[in-house]
Design a protein around this motif. Structure first.
Motif, PDB file in Angstrom:
ATOM      1  N   LEU A   1       0.812  -1.218   0.000  1.00 47.88           N
ATOM      2  CA  LEU A   1       0.000   0.000   0.000  1.00 47.88           C
ATOM      3  C   LEU A   1       0.843   1.265   0.000  1.00 47.88           C
ATOM      4  CD1 LEU A   1      -2.715  -0.953   2.661  1.00 47.88           C
ATOM      5  CD2 LEU A   1      -3.063  -0.740   0.192  1.00 47.88           C
ATOM      6  N   GLY A   2       2.107   1.142   0.395  1.00 47.20           N
ATOM      7  CA  GLY A   2       2.911   2.337   0.598  1.00 47.20           C
ATOM      8  C   GLY A   2       2.488   3.097   1.832  1.00 47.20           C
ATOM      9  N   ALA A   3       1.941   2.384   2.836  1.00 43.61           N
ATOM     10  CA  ALA A   3       1.417   2.996   4.056  1.00 43.61           C
ATOM     11  C   ALA A   3       2.348   2.693   5.224  1.00 43.61           C
ATOM     12  CB  ALA A   3       0.018   2.471   4.365  1.00 43.61           C
ATOM     13  N   GLU A   4       2.420   3.624   6.169  1.00 45.99           N
ATOM     14  CA  GLU A   4       3.197   3.397   7.376  1.00 45.99           C
ATOM     15  C   GLU A   4       2.360   2.594   8.376  1.00 45.99           C
ATOM     16  OE1 GLU A   4       6.130   6.611   8.530  1.00 45.99           O
ATOM     17  OE2 GLU A   4       4.552   7.825   7.615  1.00 45.99           O
ATOM     18  N   PRO A   5       2.954   1.587   9.005  1.00 45.76           N
ATOM     19  CA  PRO A   5       2.192   0.753   9.934  1.00 45.76           C
ATOM     20  C   PRO A   5       1.950   1.426  11.280  1.00 45.76           C
ATOM     21  CG  PRO A   5       4.449  -0.046   9.736  1.00 45.76           C
ATOM     22  CD  PRO A   5       4.310   1.064   8.754  1.00 45.76           C
ATOM     23  N   TYR A   6       0.753   1.244  11.781  1.00 39.16           N
ATOM     24  CA  TYR A   6       0.372   1.653  13.131  1.00 39.16           C
ATOM     25  C   TYR A   6      -0.074   0.365  13.824  1.00 39.16           C
ATOM     26  CZ  TYR A   6      -2.648   3.886  16.743  1.00 39.16           C
ATOM     27  OH  TYR A   6      -3.269   4.281  17.919  1.00 39.16           O
ATOM     28  N   VAL A   7       0.807  -0.182  14.653  1.00 35.73           N
ATOM     29  CA  VAL A   7       0.550  -1.449  15.331  1.00 35.73           C
ATOM     30  C   VAL A   7      -0.021  -1.165  16.712  1.00 35.73           C
ATOM     31  CG1 VAL A   7       1.573  -3.577  16.225  1.00 35.73           C
ATOM     32  CG2 VAL A   7       2.399  -2.610  14.067  1.00 35.73           C
TER      33      VAL A   7
ATOM     34  N   VAL B   1       7.878  -5.515  19.840  1.00 41.37           N
ATOM     35  CA  VAL B   1       8.634  -4.368  19.338  1.00 41.37           C
ATOM     36  C   VAL B   1      10.019  -4.818  18.888  1.00 41.37           C
ATOM     37  CG1 VAL B   1       9.645  -2.133  19.927  1.00 41.37           C
ATOM     38  CG2 VAL B   1       7.342  -2.715  20.739  1.00 41.37           C
ATOM     39  N   GLU B   2      10.663  -5.653  19.691  1.00 31.42           N
ATOM     40  CA  GLU B   2      11.998  -6.152  19.329  1.00 31.42           C
ATOM     41  C   GLU B   2      11.939  -6.988  18.061  1.00 31.42           C
ATOM     42  OE1 GLU B   2      15.116  -9.465  21.004  1.00 31.42           O
ATOM     43  OE2 GLU B   2      14.138  -8.172  22.498  1.00 31.42           O
ATOM     44  N   TYR B   3      10.960  -7.853  17.936  1.00 34.34           N
ATOM     45  CA  TYR B   3      10.811  -8.708  16.756  1.00 34.34           C
ATOM     46  C   TYR B   3      10.692  -7.867  15.491  1.00 34.34           C
ATOM     47  CZ  TYR B   3       8.845 -12.491  13.831  1.00 34.34           C
ATOM     48  OH  TYR B   3       8.612 -13.420  12.838  1.00 34.34           O
ATOM     49  N   LEU B   4       9.932  -6.801  15.589  1.00 34.11           N
ATOM     50  CA  LEU B   4       9.667  -5.969  14.417  1.00 34.11           C
ATOM     51  C   LEU B   4      10.824  -5.051  14.054  1.00 34.11           C
ATOM     52  CD1 LEU B   4       5.994  -5.018  15.291  1.00 34.11           C
ATOM     53  CD2 LEU B   4       6.678  -6.013  13.109  1.00 34.11           C
ATOM     54  N   THR B   5      11.519  -4.516  15.058  1.00 33.93           N
ATOM     55  CA  THR B   5      12.369  -3.353  14.783  1.00 33.93           C
ATOM     56  C   THR B   5      13.844  -3.521  15.109  1.00 33.93           C
ATOM     57  OG1 THR B   5      11.976  -2.350  16.979  1.00 33.93           O
ATOM     58  CG2 THR B   5      10.409  -1.817  15.224  1.00 33.93           C
ATOM     59  N   ARG B   6      14.260  -4.611  15.749  1.00 35.09           N
ATOM     60  CA  ARG B   6      15.657  -4.701  16.160  1.00 35.09           C
ATOM     61  C   ARG B   6      16.503  -5.496  15.171  1.00 35.09           C
ATOM     62  NH1 ARG B   6      18.565  -3.393  20.562  1.00 35.09           N
ATOM     63  NH2 ARG B   6      20.542  -4.501  20.858  1.00 35.09           N
TER      64      ARG B   6
ATOM     65  N   PRO C   1      15.012  -5.660   9.850  1.00 39.55           N
ATOM     66  CA  PRO C   1      13.888  -5.192  10.672  1.00 39.55           C
ATOM     67  C   PRO C   1      13.020  -4.228   9.880  1.00 39.55           C
ATOM     68  CG  PRO C   1      15.899  -4.046  11.291  1.00 39.55           C
ATOM     69  CD  PRO C   1      16.303  -5.107  10.302  1.00 39.55           C
ATOM     70  N   TRP C   2      11.807  -4.043  10.345  1.00 41.94           N
ATOM     71  CA  TRP C   2      10.892  -3.091   9.726  1.00 41.94           C
ATOM     72  C   TRP C   2      10.960  -1.757  10.456  1.00 41.94           C
ATOM     73  CZ3 TRP C   2       8.632  -8.121  10.658  1.00 41.94           C
ATOM     74  CH2 TRP C   2       8.344  -8.856   9.497  1.00 41.94           C
ATOM     75  N   LYS C   3      10.432  -0.741   9.830  1.00 46.58           N
ATOM     76  CA  LYS C   3      10.222   0.547  10.484  1.00 46.58           C
ATOM     77  C   LYS C   3       8.790   0.595  10.996  1.00 46.58           C
ATOM     78  CE  LYS C   3      14.257   2.433   9.633  1.00 46.58           C
ATOM     79  NZ  LYS C   3      15.204   2.722  10.742  1.00 46.58           N
ATOM     80  N   ILE C   4       8.633   0.848  12.276  1.00 48.57           N
ATOM     81  CA  ILE C   4       7.311   0.967  12.892  1.00 48.57           C
ATOM     82  C   ILE C   4       7.218   2.351  13.520  1.00 48.57           C
ATOM     83  CG2 ILE C   4       5.653   0.014  14.542  1.00 48.57           C
ATOM     84  CD1 ILE C   4       6.312  -1.945  12.363  1.00 48.57           C
TER      85      ILE C   4
ATOM     86  N   ASN D   1      14.943   3.178  14.837  1.00 52.28           N
ATOM     87  CA  ASN D   1      13.481   3.192  14.838  1.00 52.28           C
ATOM     88  C   ASN D   1      12.979   3.910  16.088  1.00 52.28           C
ATOM     89  OD1 ASN D   1      10.937   1.831  13.477  1.00 52.28           O
ATOM     90  ND2 ASN D   1      10.644   1.659  15.687  1.00 52.28           N
ATOM     91  N   LYS D   2      12.194   4.961  15.889  1.00 53.28           N
ATOM     92  CA  LYS D   2      11.648   5.730  16.991  1.00 53.28           C
ATOM     93  C   LYS D   2      10.135   5.535  17.037  1.00 53.28           C
ATOM     94  CE  LYS D   2      15.725   7.432  17.749  1.00 53.28           C
ATOM     95  NZ  LYS D   2      16.529   6.949  18.911  1.00 53.28           N
ATOM     96  N   LEU D   3       9.663   4.989  18.136  1.00 58.01           N
ATOM     97  CA  LEU D   3       8.234   4.745  18.283  1.00 58.01           C
ATOM     98  C   LEU D   3       7.512   6.018  18.702  1.00 58.01           C
ATOM     99  CD1 LEU D   3       8.197   1.367  20.271  1.00 58.01           C
ATOM    100  CD2 LEU D   3       7.759   1.670  17.832  1.00 58.01           C
ATOM    101  N   TYR D   4       6.432   6.319  18.011  1.00 60.20           N
ATOM    102  CA  TYR D   4       5.487   7.347  18.437  1.00 60.20           C
ATOM    103  C   TYR D   4       4.391   6.587  19.156  1.00 60.20           C
ATOM    104  CZ  TYR D   4       2.438  11.482  18.119  1.00 60.20           C
ATOM    105  OH  TYR D   4       1.629  12.558  18.404  1.00 60.20           O
TER     106      TYR D   4
END
Length: 510
Positions: free
Chosen positions: A124-130, A146-151, A169-172, A210-213
């Motif tokens: 989609l070209g969309a940023e994920p909001y988990v 969070v570690e699984y996704l971003t580290r 890792p992904w950007k979340i 990766n910086k979580l909002y």
């Protein structure tokens, strides 16, 4: 019930007075494991005869890419607080099932999980909001996700992700700390949830770059006390210190339900009084946003913490013959006008309101798309409002003054302004959105355009013979945009005539 005769309108737009930026994330979306939103909507499985990529339905992706979706919230909603992410990774044949107790009491096979969601966002070209699980989950479970996704590197969860086929890792960017903690997310008191939000947030680490909002689960409607409790958890009244960084956003939810909860009314069969009550309820979100903003301003005058409306939309009775737990409803021109009105209000509050997510994207509530298993796909009237308003994404808002306007309509002691507008500037272009909520009379509008030279203009119109009109598989274009031909240059601006119950955009080249 009373009404006043409609009069001509004049709108002054100061094109040279920049306001706050309208974040593209105000046009966010929401996909929950609910009804046919995920399964049969986004995800049909790899064995489906419908065109798909790793089970993700490609005509749905194509239609949504045309909206430039900025972010997608998942897996809920209420489902988020009973979702355990470890059940949705690894070989599909080995994933344990679960019961979706919130939505239809159906069996969930977990074939759509973390990797599938991230693949969908990439398509989609969309940023994920988990949205993480506080209601029935643990601090460790959320921290591990969070570690699984971003580290990156050789961490335990990083190794597990790599074993499941994803090396990088992904950007979340966006992380939800539970959902509706006052209700389905645990029936917590505000103070109890605020403590949990601080605790869970502490262990949701920023790995690498990766910086979580992080977004705290906020209020229902106008529960300002809930918002104040969350602000007290990170700041102090009237102080000059920056808020503590446990969360960067506070959510709230607001649905347009004009009738009693038990009998919300039909999406397509309604009378004129139902129409007006719907619009009055939709317009009241302005008061609600202003209230939450005022509370937040008292604790955060620099507006470092964002207000996030991560569930909004109309909510009607389900279509006859469908599972009541699947929340499948049609989507009429009336729904599109609610969306147009909402976006004007969102734009006015863009300094504090940083994100909004319509509920929901496919086959649930005020959806963009309606699909069926045979391959049918319908673009709803609401879809077209999102598409027509794309020019507002990350644009600079400019002041809009309704100097002369139609007399408001009054019903049940409540009044409704019949004309709504907003405007923005980006890349030497301006976009003006206009909504005529009057269901029976056209609106003659003078756009008094100040502070810029207009080189050219164009317009688009969304309307139909009646506000009950909607798109179906047999009539997919009953409500679809057409050129707005009733634009005439006049001294200092433009003259525009809008038909009854219509939404329009006017684009200006400067």
């Amino acid at each position: 019930m009373s009404t006043e005769p409609t009069s001509a309108a004049r709108i002054v737009i100061d094109l040279d007075v920049p306001g706050p930026t309208i974040s593209r994330h105000l046009y966010g979306h929401f996909a929950e494991h609910l009804g046919r939103c995920i399964y049969e909507g986004f995800y049909v499985g790899e064995s489906s005869e419908l065109p798909n990529e790793a089970g993700i339905r490609l005509d749905v992706v194509e239609a949504l890419r045309a909206l430039d979706i900025p972010n997608l919230r998942w897996p809920g909603g209420c489902f988020a607080d009973e979702y355990h992410w470890m059940d949705g990774i690894g070989p599909k044949s080995e994933r344990p099932g679960m019961i979706n107790t919130h939505w239809g009491n159906v069996e969930e096979n977990n074939h759509f999980g973390t990797h599938e969601f991230m693949a969908l966002c990439e398509l989609l070209g969309a940023e994920p909001y988990v949205n993480g699980n506080i209601g029935s989950g643990t601090v460790k479970e959320m921290s591990d996700w969070v570690e699984y996704l971003t580290r990156d590197g050789d961490s335990p969860m990083g190794r597990l992700r790599k074993a499941n086929g994803r090396d990088e890792p992904w950007k979340i960017p966006f992380w939800g700390l539970g959902n509706e903690a006052w209700g389905c997310g645990g029936n917590l008191r505000a103070d109890a949830y605020a403590d949990l939000a601080r605790q869970f947030s502490t262990f949701c680490r920023d790995h690498g770059d990766n910086k979580l909002y992080k977004i705290a689960a906020g209020a229902a409607d106008d529960d300002l006390a809930w918002t104040e409790t969350l602000m007290k958890a990170i700041s102090c009244l009237g102080c000059k210190r920056d808020p503590k960084g446990f969360f960067q956003g506070i959510s709230f939810h607001y649905y347009t339900v004009p009738g009693p909860w038990e009998h919300k009314g039909s999406a397509t069969e309604f009378d004129i009084d139902d129409y007006y009550r719907t619009m009055i309820k939709a317009a009241d979100i302005d008061r609600v946003i202003a209230g939450h903003s005022a509370v937040m301003d008292a604790y955060d005058p620099q507006r470092k913490v964002g207000l996030v409306l991560d569930e909004w939309g109309t909510w009607w009775d389900v279509e006859p013959g469908t599972n009541p737990g699947f929340l499948y409803q049609q989507n009429a021109l009336r729904d599109a006008l609610v969306a147009g009105l909402h976006f004007d209000i969102f734009h006015r509050h863009a300094e504090r309101l940083v994100m909004a997510n319509i509920a929901q994207t496919v086959n649930v509530l005020q959806a963009m798309l309606l699909t069926d298993s045979s391959g049918g796909l319908v673009l709803t009237p609401t879809y077209h409002v999102f598409e027509m308003n794309k020019g507002h994404h990350d644009a600079t808002s400019v002041p809009v003054h309704l100097v002369d306007r139609p007399a408001p309509y009054t019903i049940d002691g409540q009044s409704l302004e019949l004309l709504s507008a907003s405007a923005s500037m980006k890349d030497n272009r301006a976009l003006i959105s206009l909504t005529n909520l009057d269901p029976s009379s056209p609106a003659d509008i003078t756009l008094d355009l100040r502070g810029a030279t207009i080189n050219s203009h164009s317009g688009r119109l969304l309307t139909a013979p009646k506000p009950q009109a909607h798109n179906t598989s047999t009539d997919p274009s009953a409500v679809t945009p057409v050129p707005l031909t009733t634009i005439t240059p006049v001294a200092g601006g433009l003259q525009v005539t809008l038909p009854p119950h219509s939404f329009a955009t006017v684009a200006l080249d400067l």
